[in-house]
Scaffold this motif. Structure first.
Motif, mmCIF file in Angstrom:
data_model
loop_
_atom_site.group_PDB
_atom_site.id
_atom_site.type_symbol
_atom_site.label_atom_id
_atom_site.label_comp_id
_atom_site.label_asym_id
_atom_site.label_seq_id
_atom_site.Cartn_x
_atom_site.Cartn_y
_atom_site.Cartn_z
ATOM 1 N N MET A 91 0.816 -1.199 0.000
ATOM 2 C CA MET A 91 0.000 0.000 0.000
ATOM 3 C C MET A 91 0.858 1.259 0.000
ATOM 4 N N THR A 92 1.931 1.245 0.768
ATOM 5 C CA THR A 92 2.809 2.414 0.826
ATOM 6 C C THR A 92 3.400 2.717 -0.543
ATOM 7 N N ALA A 93 3.712 1.665 -1.306
ATOM 8 C CA ALA A 93 4.298 1.872 -2.634
ATOM 9 C C ALA A 93 3.353 2.659 -3.533
ATOM 10 N N PHE A 94 2.063 2.357 -3.459
ATOM 11 C CA PHE A 94 1.096 3.076 -4.288
ATOM 12 C C PHE A 94 0.933 4.519 -3.825
ATOM 13 N N THR A 95 0.834 4.712 -2.523
ATOM 14 C CA THR A 95 0.644 6.056 -1.982
ATOM 15 C C THR A 95 1.856 6.928 -2.232
ATOM 16 N N ALA A 96 3.046 6.385 -1.976
ATOM 17 C CA ALA A 96 4.276 7.159 -2.178
ATOM 18 C C ALA A 96 4.465 7.503 -3.650
ATOM 19 N N THR A 97 4.156 6.557 -4.521
ATOM 20 C CA THR A 97 4.279 6.815 -5.961
ATOM 21 C C THR A 97 3.335 7.930 -6.382
ATOM 22 N N ALA A 98 2.096 7.870 -5.910
ATOM 23 C CA ALA A 98 1.122 8.919 -6.249
ATOM 24 C C ALA A 98 1.583 10.267 -5.715
ATOM 25 N N ALA A 99 2.139 10.282 -4.497
ATOM 26 C CA ALA A 99 2.599 11.538 -3.898
ATOM 27 C C ALA A 99 3.729 12.164 -4.707
ATOM 28 N N LEU A 100 4.532 11.346 -5.338
ATOM 29 C CA LEU A 100 5.632 11.870 -6.157
ATOM 30 C C LEU A 100 5.183 12.222 -7.572
ATOM 31 N N VAL A 101 4.313 11.411 -8.144
ATOM 32 C CA VAL A 101 3.902 11.612 -9.534
ATOM 33 C C VAL A 101 2.885 12.739 -9.664
ATOM 34 N N GLN A 102 2.027 12.906 -8.674
ATOM 35 C CA GLN A 102 0.961 13.901 -8.756
ATOM 36 C C GLN A 102 1.458 15.324 -9.027
ATOM 37 N N PRO A 103 2.461 15.828 -8.291
ATOM 38 C CA PRO A 103 2.908 17.193 -8.593
ATOM 39 C C PRO A 103 3.541 17.321 -9.979
ATOM 40 N N ILE A 104 4.200 16.268 -10.419
ATOM 41 C CA ILE A 104 4.830 16.310 -11.749
ATOM 42 C C ILE A 104 3.770 16.369 -12.833
ATOM 43 N N THR A 105 2.772 15.488 -12.747
ATOM 44 C CA THR A 105 1.715 15.500 -13.762
ATOM 45 C C THR A 105 0.878 16.771 -13.664
ATOM 46 N N GLY A 106 0.690 17.280 -12.438
ATOM 47 C CA GLY A 106 -0.039 18.542 -12.273
ATOM 48 C C GLY A 106 0.694 19.694 -12.942
ATOM 49 N N TYR A 107 2.015 19.731 -12.770
ATOM 50 C CA TYR A 107 2.821 20.772 -13.413
ATOM 51 C C TYR A 107 2.708 20.674 -14.935
ATOM 52 N N LEU A 108 2.838 19.458 -15.454
ATOM 53 C CA LEU A 108 2.763 19.258 -16.906
ATOM 54 C C LEU A 108 1.392 19.661 -17.442
ATOM 55 N N LEU A 109 0.331 19.323 -16.711
ATOM 56 C CA LEU A 109 -1.016 19.706 -17.120
ATOM 57 C C LEU A 109 -1.167 21.229 -17.113
ATOM 58 N N ALA A 110 -0.724 21.876 -16.035
ATOM 59 C CA ALA A 110 -0.833 23.334 -15.944
ATOM 60 C C ALA A 110 -0.075 24.004 -17.084
ATOM 61 N N ARG A 111 1.116 23.508 -17.363
ATOM 62 C CA ARG A 111 1.917 24.083 -18.454
ATOM 63 C C ARG A 111 1.224 23.874 -19.792
ATOM 64 N N ASN A 112 0.664 22.686 -19.991
ATOM 65 C CA ASN A 112 -0.001 22.355 -21.252
ATOM 66 C C ASN A 112 -1.247 23.222 -21.473
ATOM 67 N N VAL A 113 -1.996 23.467 -20.410
ATOM 68 C CA VAL A 113 -3.225 24.252 -20.507
ATOM 69 C C VAL A 113 -2.923 25.746 -20.536
ATOM 70 N N GLY A 114 -1.768 26.142 -19.997
ATOM 71 C CA GLY A 114 -1.400 27.547 -19.991
ATOM 72 C C GLY A 114 -1.655 28.254 -18.677
ATOM 73 N N TRP A 115 -1.884 27.498 -17.604
ATOM 74 C CA TRP A 115 -2.083 28.110 -16.291
ATOM 75 C C TRP A 115 -0.741 28.481 -15.694
ATOM 76 N N SER A 116 -0.689 29.632 -15.085
ATOM 77 C CA SER A 116 0.507 30.046 -14.361
ATOM 78 C C SER A 116 0.523 29.356 -13.005
ATOM 79 N N LEU A 117 1.701 28.916 -12.587
ATOM 80 C CA LEU A 117 1.820 28.306 -11.258
ATOM 81 C C LEU A 117 1.692 29.347 -10.152
ATOM 82 N N LEU A 118 1.618 30.629 -10.547
ATOM 83 C CA LEU A 118 1.466 31.703 -9.576
ATOM 84 C C LEU A 118 0.019 32.147 -9.406
ATOM 85 N N GLU A 119 -0.909 31.481 -10.132
ATOM 86 C CA GLU A 119 -2.326 31.800 -9.924
ATOM 87 C C GLU A 119 -2.696 31.424 -8.494
ATOM 88 N N GLY A 120 -3.550 32.241 -7.885
ATOM 89 C CA GLY A 120 -3.888 32.053 -6.479
ATOM 90 C C GLY A 120 -4.356 30.657 -6.123
#
Length: 107
Positions: free
Chosen positions: A1-30
């Motif tokens: 279970m820890t392997a899944f949770t830890a993997t998600a915790a690491l992958v989530q910010p990376i995929t979130g960043y890529l999505l924000a960049r792809n859509v054009g959202w600034s990481l400085l939006e409130g």
């Protein structure tokens, strides 16, 4: 279970960043900044909870093997686990709300 949770915790910010960049959202939006802050907040509660769960498992196993009731330490850890868990879960719900509504914060 820890392997899944830890993997998600690491992958989530990376995929979130890529999505924000792809859509054009600034990481400085409130709402993005608040979401990232809450993500760190959740992580600060998650790390101790992992230790608590492992310790509670060990205490339960020892009590079972000895044929005894759960020790007071188990119940104290459970109270902390609950307190941490509710705060982290509430923060995750706020993050989901922020991602769905993208409110105009600080602009």
């Amino acid at each position: 279970m820890t392997a899944f949770t830890a993997t998600a915790a690491l992958v989530q910010p990376i995929t979130g960043y890529l999505l924000a960049r792809n859509v054009g959202w600034s990481l400085l939006e409130g709402w993005v900044v608040l979401s990232l802050g809450l993500y760190v907040f959740v992580g600060m509660f998650w790390l101790p909870v992992v230790w608590m769960q492992i310790r509670m498992r060990d205490l339960a196993r020892e009590a079972h093997e000895a044929g005894k009731a759960l020790p007071d330490e188990y119940h104290r850890l459970f109270q902390w686990w609950l307190a941490f868990g509710f705060r982290a879960f509430a923060a995750v719900l706020v993050v989901v709300w922020l991602m769905l509504t993208k409110p105009n914060i600080g602009q």
